[in-house]
Design a protein around this motif. Structure first.
Motif, PDB file in Angstrom:
ATOM      1  N   ALA A  56      -8.506  28.177  37.752  1.00  0.00           N
ATOM      2  CA  ALA A  56      -9.599  28.143  39.332  1.00  0.00           C
ATOM      3  C   ALA A  56      -8.926  29.057  39.845  1.00  0.00           C
ATOM      4  N   PRO A  57      -9.319  29.358  41.458  1.00  0.00           N
ATOM      5  CA  PRO A  57      -8.932  30.118  42.149  1.00  0.00           C
ATOM      6  C   PRO A  57      -7.225  29.723  42.493  1.00  0.00           C
ATOM      7  N   PHE A  58      -6.434  28.383  43.033  1.00  0.00           N
ATOM      8  CA  PHE A  58      -5.642  28.010  42.941  1.00  0.00           C
ATOM      9  C   PHE A  58      -4.920  27.415  41.584  1.00  0.00           C
ATOM     10  N   GLY A  59      -4.959  27.733  40.841  1.00  0.00           N
ATOM     11  CA  GLY A  59      -4.808  26.993  39.435  1.00  0.00           C
ATOM     12  C   GLY A  59      -5.274  25.593  39.336  1.00  0.00           C
ATOM     13  N   ASP A  60      -6.076  25.137  40.345  1.00  0.00           N
ATOM     14  CA  ASP A  60      -6.503  23.653  39.897  1.00  0.00           C
ATOM     15  C   ASP A  60      -8.043  23.647  40.449  1.00  0.00           C
ATOM     16  N   PRO A  61      -8.775  22.592  38.552  1.00  0.00           N
ATOM     17  CA  PRO A  61      -7.994  22.474  38.050  1.00  0.00           C
ATOM     18  C   PRO A  61      -8.080  24.084  36.739  1.00  0.00           C
ATOM     19  N   THR A  62      -7.630  23.270  35.930  1.00  0.00           N
ATOM     20  CA  THR A  62      -7.396  24.978  34.104  1.00  0.00           C
ATOM     21  C   THR A  62      -8.709  24.779  32.903  1.00  0.00           C
ATOM     22  N   GLU A  63      -9.109  25.515  32.938  1.00  0.00           N
ATOM     23  CA  GLU A  63      -9.590  25.159  31.332  1.00  0.00           C
ATOM     24  C   GLU A  63      -9.012  25.722  30.317  1.00  0.00           C
ATOM     25  N   TYR A  64      -9.086  24.376  29.845  1.00  0.00           N
ATOM     26  CA  TYR A  64      -8.488  24.754  27.926  1.00  0.00           C
ATOM     27  C   TYR A  64      -9.245  24.828  26.961  1.00  0.00           C
ATOM     28  N   LEU A  65      -9.109  25.277  25.572  1.00  0.00           N
ATOM     29  CA  LEU A  65     -10.172  24.773  24.826  1.00  0.00           C
ATOM     30  C   LEU A  65      -9.610  24.417  23.154  1.00  0.00           C
ATOM     31  N   VAL A  66      -9.697  23.301  22.924  1.00  0.00           N
ATOM     32  CA  VAL A  66      -9.068  22.369  21.832  1.00  0.00           C
ATOM     33  C   VAL A  66      -9.908  21.418  21.223  1.00  0.00           C
ATOM     34  N   LYS A  67      -9.886  21.764  19.992  1.00  0.00           N
ATOM     35  CA  LYS A  67     -10.852  22.051  18.499  1.00  0.00           C
ATOM     36  C   LYS A  67     -11.738  22.225  19.132  1.00  0.00           C
ATOM     37  N   GLY A  68     -11.957  23.489  19.182  1.00  0.00           N
ATOM     38  CA  GLY A  68     -13.733  24.229  19.722  1.00  0.00           C
ATOM     39  C   GLY A  68     -13.930  23.461  20.797  1.00  0.00           C
ATOM     40  N   LEU A  71     -12.163  21.976  28.273  1.00  0.00           N
ATOM     41  CA  LEU A  71     -11.519  21.145  28.602  1.00  0.00           C
ATOM     42  C   LEU A  71     -11.357  21.360  29.673  1.00  0.00           C
ATOM     43  N   SER A  72     -11.473  20.496  30.620  1.00  0.00           N
ATOM     44  CA  SER A  72     -10.480  21.160  32.310  1.00  0.00           C
ATOM     45  C   SER A  72     -10.147  20.153  32.686  1.00  0.00           C
ATOM     46  N   LEU A  73      -8.507  20.211  33.006  1.00  0.00           N
ATOM     47  CA  LEU A  73      -7.616  19.069  33.866  1.00  0.00           C
ATOM     48  C   LEU A  73      -6.901  19.758  34.980  1.00  0.00           C
ATOM     49  N   ARG A  74      -6.734  18.730  35.947  1.00  0.00           N
ATOM     50  CA  ARG A  74      -6.160  19.123  36.539  1.00  0.00           C
ATOM     51  C   ARG A  74      -4.263  19.003  36.636  1.00  0.00           C
ATOM     52  N   ARG A  75      -3.984  19.655  36.897  1.00  0.00           N
ATOM     53  CA  ARG A  75      -2.257  20.105  37.045  1.00  0.00           C
ATOM     54  C   ARG A  75      -1.601  19.340  36.568  1.00  0.00           C
TER      55      ARG A  75
END
Length: 88
Positions: A56-68, A71-75
């Motif tokens: 996201a613009p301020f780095g929170d949350p971040t989107e990850y690719l996990v097992k296809g 997933l978005s996780l907070r810092r």
């Protein structure tokens, strides 16, 4: 006895420190309780490959690719996941 583990060659860091478009492999999940169960259920397990998709613009949350899947996780959540970088 010598270990051939990836963690011997590459320093361990946390997922929140991995930059965009980088790949890494999960070494450990330091979260506890319900958060730990949720992360493990979503595939964030030791040995899983994770790719940073975008933040996201301020780095929170971040989107990850996990097992296809994405997933978005907070810092704060990502800081509880230890990883080794695989570069790209």
């Amino acid at each position: 006895m010598e270990r051939s583990d990836a963690t011997d060659r590459t320093p361990v860091t946390t997922l929140d420190r991995i930059g965009p478009a980088c790949r890494c492999r999960v070494v450990a999940v330091r979260a506890s309780g319900a958060l730990r169960r949720r992360l493990l259920a979503m595939g964030v397990v030791s040995g899983a490959e994770v790719e940073v998709v975008r933040a996201a613009p301020f780095g929170d949350p971040t989107e990850y690719l996990v097992k296809g899947y994405h997933l978005s996780l907070r810092r704060a959540e990502a800081s509880l996941i230890e990883v080794v970088s695989e570069g790209r």
